[in-house]
Design a protein around this motif. Structure first.
Motif, PDB file in Angstrom:
ATOM      1  N   GLY A  76     102.324  56.108  27.806  1.00 35.54           N
ATOM      2  CA  GLY A  76     102.519  56.678  26.494  1.00 35.54           C
ATOM      3  C   GLY A  76     101.657  55.957  25.468  1.00 35.54           C
ATOM      4  O   GLY A  76     101.572  54.720  25.487  1.00 35.54           O
ATOM      5  N   LEU A  77     101.021  56.721  24.582  1.00 42.15           N
ATOM      6  CA  LEU A  77     100.126  56.144  23.572  1.00 42.15           C
ATOM      7  C   LEU A  77     100.356  56.816  22.224  1.00 42.15           C
ATOM      8  O   LEU A  77     100.603  58.018  22.159  1.00 42.15           O
ATOM      9  CB  LEU A  77      98.655  56.336  23.962  1.00 42.15           C
ATOM     10  CG  LEU A  77      98.131  55.633  25.210  1.00 42.15           C
ATOM     11  CD1 LEU A  77      96.701  56.093  25.507  1.00 42.15           C
ATOM     12  CD2 LEU A  77      98.177  54.124  25.033  1.00 42.15           C
ATOM     13  N   TYR A  95      98.954  51.957  20.318  1.00 40.91           N
ATOM     14  CA  TYR A  95     100.211  51.360  20.746  1.00 40.91           C
ATOM     15  C   TYR A  95     100.581  51.997  22.078  1.00 40.91           C
ATOM     16  O   TYR A  95     100.624  53.222  22.206  1.00 40.91           O
ATOM     17  CB  TYR A  95     101.313  51.614  19.727  1.00 40.91           C
ATOM     18  CG  TYR A  95     101.086  50.949  18.397  1.00 40.91           C
ATOM     19  CD1 TYR A  95     101.206  49.568  18.267  1.00 40.91           C
ATOM     20  CD2 TYR A  95     100.753  51.690  17.273  1.00 40.91           C
ATOM     21  CE1 TYR A  95     101.007  48.945  17.045  1.00 40.91           C
ATOM     22  CE2 TYR A  95     100.551  51.080  16.045  1.00 40.91           C
ATOM     23  CZ  TYR A  95     100.676  49.710  15.940  1.00 40.91           C
ATOM     24  OH  TYR A  95     100.467  49.097  14.732  1.00 40.91           O
ATOM     25  N   ALA A  96     100.872  51.162  23.062  1.00 45.09           N
ATOM     26  CA  ALA A  96     101.136  51.657  24.406  1.00 45.09           C
ATOM     27  C   ALA A  96     102.561  51.345  24.820  1.00 45.09           C
ATOM     28  O   ALA A  96     103.188  50.407  24.320  1.00 45.09           O
ATOM     29  CB  ALA A  96     100.152  51.041  25.400  1.00 45.09           C
ATOM     30  N   ALA A 101     109.354  48.416  27.110  1.00 43.00           N
ATOM     31  CA  ALA A 101     109.149  48.151  25.691  1.00 43.00           C
ATOM     32  C   ALA A 101     107.837  48.757  25.218  1.00 43.00           C
ATOM     33  O   ALA A 101     107.016  49.218  26.010  1.00 43.00           O
ATOM     34  CB  ALA A 101     109.133  46.640  25.441  1.00 43.00           C
ATOM     35  N   VAL A 102     107.666  48.732  23.906  1.00 44.98           N
ATOM     36  CA  VAL A 102     106.387  49.111  23.312  1.00 44.98           C
ATOM     37  C   VAL A 102     105.535  47.858  23.229  1.00 44.98           C
ATOM     38  O   VAL A 102     105.964  46.840  22.705  1.00 44.98           O
ATOM     39  CB  VAL A 102     106.584  49.701  21.899  1.00 44.98           C
ATOM     40  CG1 VAL A 102     105.241  50.002  21.261  1.00 44.98           C
ATOM     41  CG2 VAL A 102     107.417  50.964  21.967  1.00 44.98           C
ATOM     42  N   ASP A 131      95.419  52.421  15.572  1.00 43.93           N
ATOM     43  CA  ASP A 131      95.252  53.124  14.298  1.00 43.93           C
ATOM     44  C   ASP A 131      93.791  53.097  13.861  1.00 43.93           C
ATOM     45  O   ASP A 131      93.474  52.791  12.707  1.00 43.93           O
ATOM     46  CB  ASP A 131      96.150  52.506  13.229  1.00 43.93           C
ATOM     47  CG  ASP A 131      96.678  53.546  12.254  1.00 43.93           C
ATOM     48  OD1 ASP A 131      96.304  54.720  12.376  1.00 43.93           O
ATOM     49  OD2 ASP A 131      97.457  53.180  11.353  1.00 43.93           O
ATOM     50  N   PHE A 132      92.901  53.462  14.796  1.00 41.97           N
ATOM     51  CA  PHE A 132      91.466  53.436  14.566  1.00 41.97           C
ATOM     52  C   PHE A 132      90.860  54.779  14.968  1.00 41.97           C
ATOM     53  O   PHE A 132      91.568  55.693  15.398  1.00 41.97           O
ATOM     54  CB  PHE A 132      90.816  52.302  15.357  1.00 41.97           C
ATOM     55  CG  PHE A 132      90.807  52.522  16.856  1.00 41.97           C
ATOM     56  CD1 PHE A 132      89.653  52.875  17.527  1.00 41.97           C
ATOM     57  CD2 PHE A 132      91.983  52.381  17.596  1.00 41.97           C
ATOM     58  CE1 PHE A 132      89.649  53.082  18.898  1.00 41.97           C
ATOM     59  CE2 PHE A 132      91.992  52.587  18.969  1.00 41.97           C
ATOM     60  CZ  PHE A 132      90.823  52.939  19.621  1.00 41.97           C
ATOM     61  N   SER A 133      89.543  54.910  14.823  1.00 45.66           N
ATOM     62  CA  SER A 133      88.841  56.141  15.213  1.00 45.66           C
ATOM     63  C   SER A 133      87.897  55.856  16.365  1.00 45.66           C
ATOM     64  O   SER A 133      87.222  54.817  16.396  1.00 45.66           O
ATOM     65  CB  SER A 133      88.036  56.685  14.027  1.00 45.66           C
ATOM     66  OG  SER A 133      88.881  57.047  12.953  1.00 45.66           O
ATOM     67  N   LEU A 134      87.832  56.799  17.319  1.00 41.13           N
ATOM     68  CA  LEU A 134      86.883  56.735  18.417  1.00 41.13           C
ATOM     69  C   LEU A 134      86.028  57.996  18.351  1.00 41.13           C
ATOM     70  O   LEU A 134      86.553  59.112  18.410  1.00 41.13           O
ATOM     71  CB  LEU A 134      87.619  56.670  19.766  1.00 41.13           C
ATOM     72  CG  LEU A 134      86.752  56.432  21.002  1.00 41.13           C
ATOM     73  CD1 LEU A 134      86.180  55.024  21.001  1.00 41.13           C
ATOM     74  CD2 LEU A 134      87.549  56.675  22.288  1.00 41.13           C
ATOM     75  N   VAL A 135      84.702  57.823  18.182  1.00 39.07           N
ATOM     76  CA  VAL A 135      83.808  58.970  18.058  1.00 39.07           C
ATOM     77  C   VAL A 135      82.642  58.824  19.021  1.00 39.07           C
ATOM     78  O   VAL A 135      82.246  57.713  19.380  1.00 39.07           O
ATOM     79  CB  VAL A 135      83.272  59.127  16.616  1.00 39.07           C
ATOM     80  CG1 VAL A 135      84.406  59.440  15.657  1.00 39.07           C
ATOM     81  CG2 VAL A 135      82.513  57.881  16.164  1.00 39.07           C
ATOM     82  N   ALA A 136      82.096  59.975  19.439  1.00 43.68           N
ATOM     83  CA  ALA A 136      80.947  59.998  20.337  1.00 43.68           C
ATOM     84  C   ALA A 136      79.690  60.350  19.541  1.00 43.68           C
ATOM     85  O   ALA A 136      79.685  61.316  18.779  1.00 43.68           O
ATOM     86  CB  ALA A 136      81.163  61.024  21.451  1.00 43.68           C
TER      87      ALA A 136
END
Length: 311
Positions: A76-77, A95-96, A101-102, A131-136
């Motif tokens: 879970g993410l 957050y995984a 637990a988390v 809480d970040f951005s991942l872009v290609a």
């Protein structure tokens, strides 16, 4: 899952002829999810749960106007980064959840093969991010932002399966940003620091490595969503600068313009949603009407579509 019985117009046309419609709902409402477009479909993954991050992975087929279940995430993410390049979809950080637990923020990353219908482990980021951005951009993945200002951007090369680290100016790494790519440049929008949400618009050129400033947003906001359509960045909702209100506005901007313009407002306030472009239409997926602790309790399952004339 629900199959939409037909689109309902939810807002009046904007100046350019655009309007909002509602299509199929997600199997489970959730904020803090991530979406990407790949192989003619929208894929939505993860999000906030009542007790732990969710592992749902669904795909939206525009021909059927419904969401279909896919192989769940390995864990879970929520508030993680997801991007597609080549023949794979990548999910990193956030957050995984484990069995008890988390745990997070996480540095781990997985990739999904459409052909194989399976997730596989990839090289972890140099450090945890959430809480970040991942872009290609041109086959490379850029992880920008996060909970704290670590003055770094992580870059992943799928060909070598290796990460590298770039230095970033002060304030670039902030939580709750949205990112969009136009003409090979990454636009990092909004977000929050320890002092609250900001109206910043930072532009990164991967070719030169330079950062510049774009026109500021009309007010600070975090937890917003962004997507590019017809050479314009469209921005949706988020939390206001003081964190006390969830926003309903819809803004757009194109390179060369000096300010942002108002578009047809969203049907309802949203934060922690994500947006994708498919066949010329903008799909706004998930989110919630409350942020932070309240996100799982105010989660939205609706998928709203912004249709109409191109920008």
């Amino acid at each position: 899952m629900l199959l939409a019985s037909g689109p309902a117009v939810l807002a009046q046309d904007a100046a350019d002829g655009g309007h909002w419609e509602e299509t199929a709902r997600l199997d489970a409402p959730r904020a803090g999810l991530a979406v990407v477009v790949h192989d003619g479909r929208i894929f939505a993954a993860g999000g906030s749960g009542l007790t732990s991050p969710r592992d749902e992975f669904e795909s939206y087929d525009p021909g059927y106007e419904r969401w279909f279940p896919e192989t769940p995430l390995p864990r879970g993410l929520e508030h993680f980064g997801m991007a597609a390049t080549g023949e794979r979809i990548y999910a990193a950080g956030g957050y995984a959840a484990d069995e008890t637990a988390v745990v997070g923020p996480s540095a781990r990353m997985w990739s999904f093969s459409i052909e194989g219908n399976i997730w596989q482990s990839e090289a972890a980021m140099p450090a945890p991010k959430a809480d970040f951005s991942l872009v290609a951009v041109e086959g490379q993945l850029y992880a920008i932002g996060g909970l704290r200002d670590d003055a770094s951007v992580f870059v992943f090369d799928p060909e070598t399966s290796e990460w590298s680290t770039l230095e970033a100016p002060e304030g670039i790494t902030r939580r709750g940003t949205a990112a969009a790519v136009i003409d090979g440049r990454v636009h990092v929008l909004g977000g929050a620091t320890a002092e609250g949400a900001v109206d910043r618009h930072d532009v990164f050129d991967p070719q030169s490595g330079e950062w510049t400033a774009g026109p500021a947003l009309p007010g600070g906001r975090s937890g917003l969503a962004a997507v590019v359509r017809g050479g314009r960045i469209h921005v949706f909702g988020g939390r206001a600068a003081d964190g006390g209100a969830t926003l309903q506005d819809h803004l757009s901007w194109a390179p060369g313009e000096s300010s942002w313009r108002q578009e047809a407002g969203m049907p309802s306030p949203r934060t922690g949603a994500d947006a994708a472009l498919l066949d010329g239409d903008i799909y706004l997926v998930g989110g919630g009407s409350g942020g932070g602790f309240f996100a799982p309790f105010t989660a939205i399952g609706t998928t709203d579509v912004f249709r109409g004339l191109q920008d």
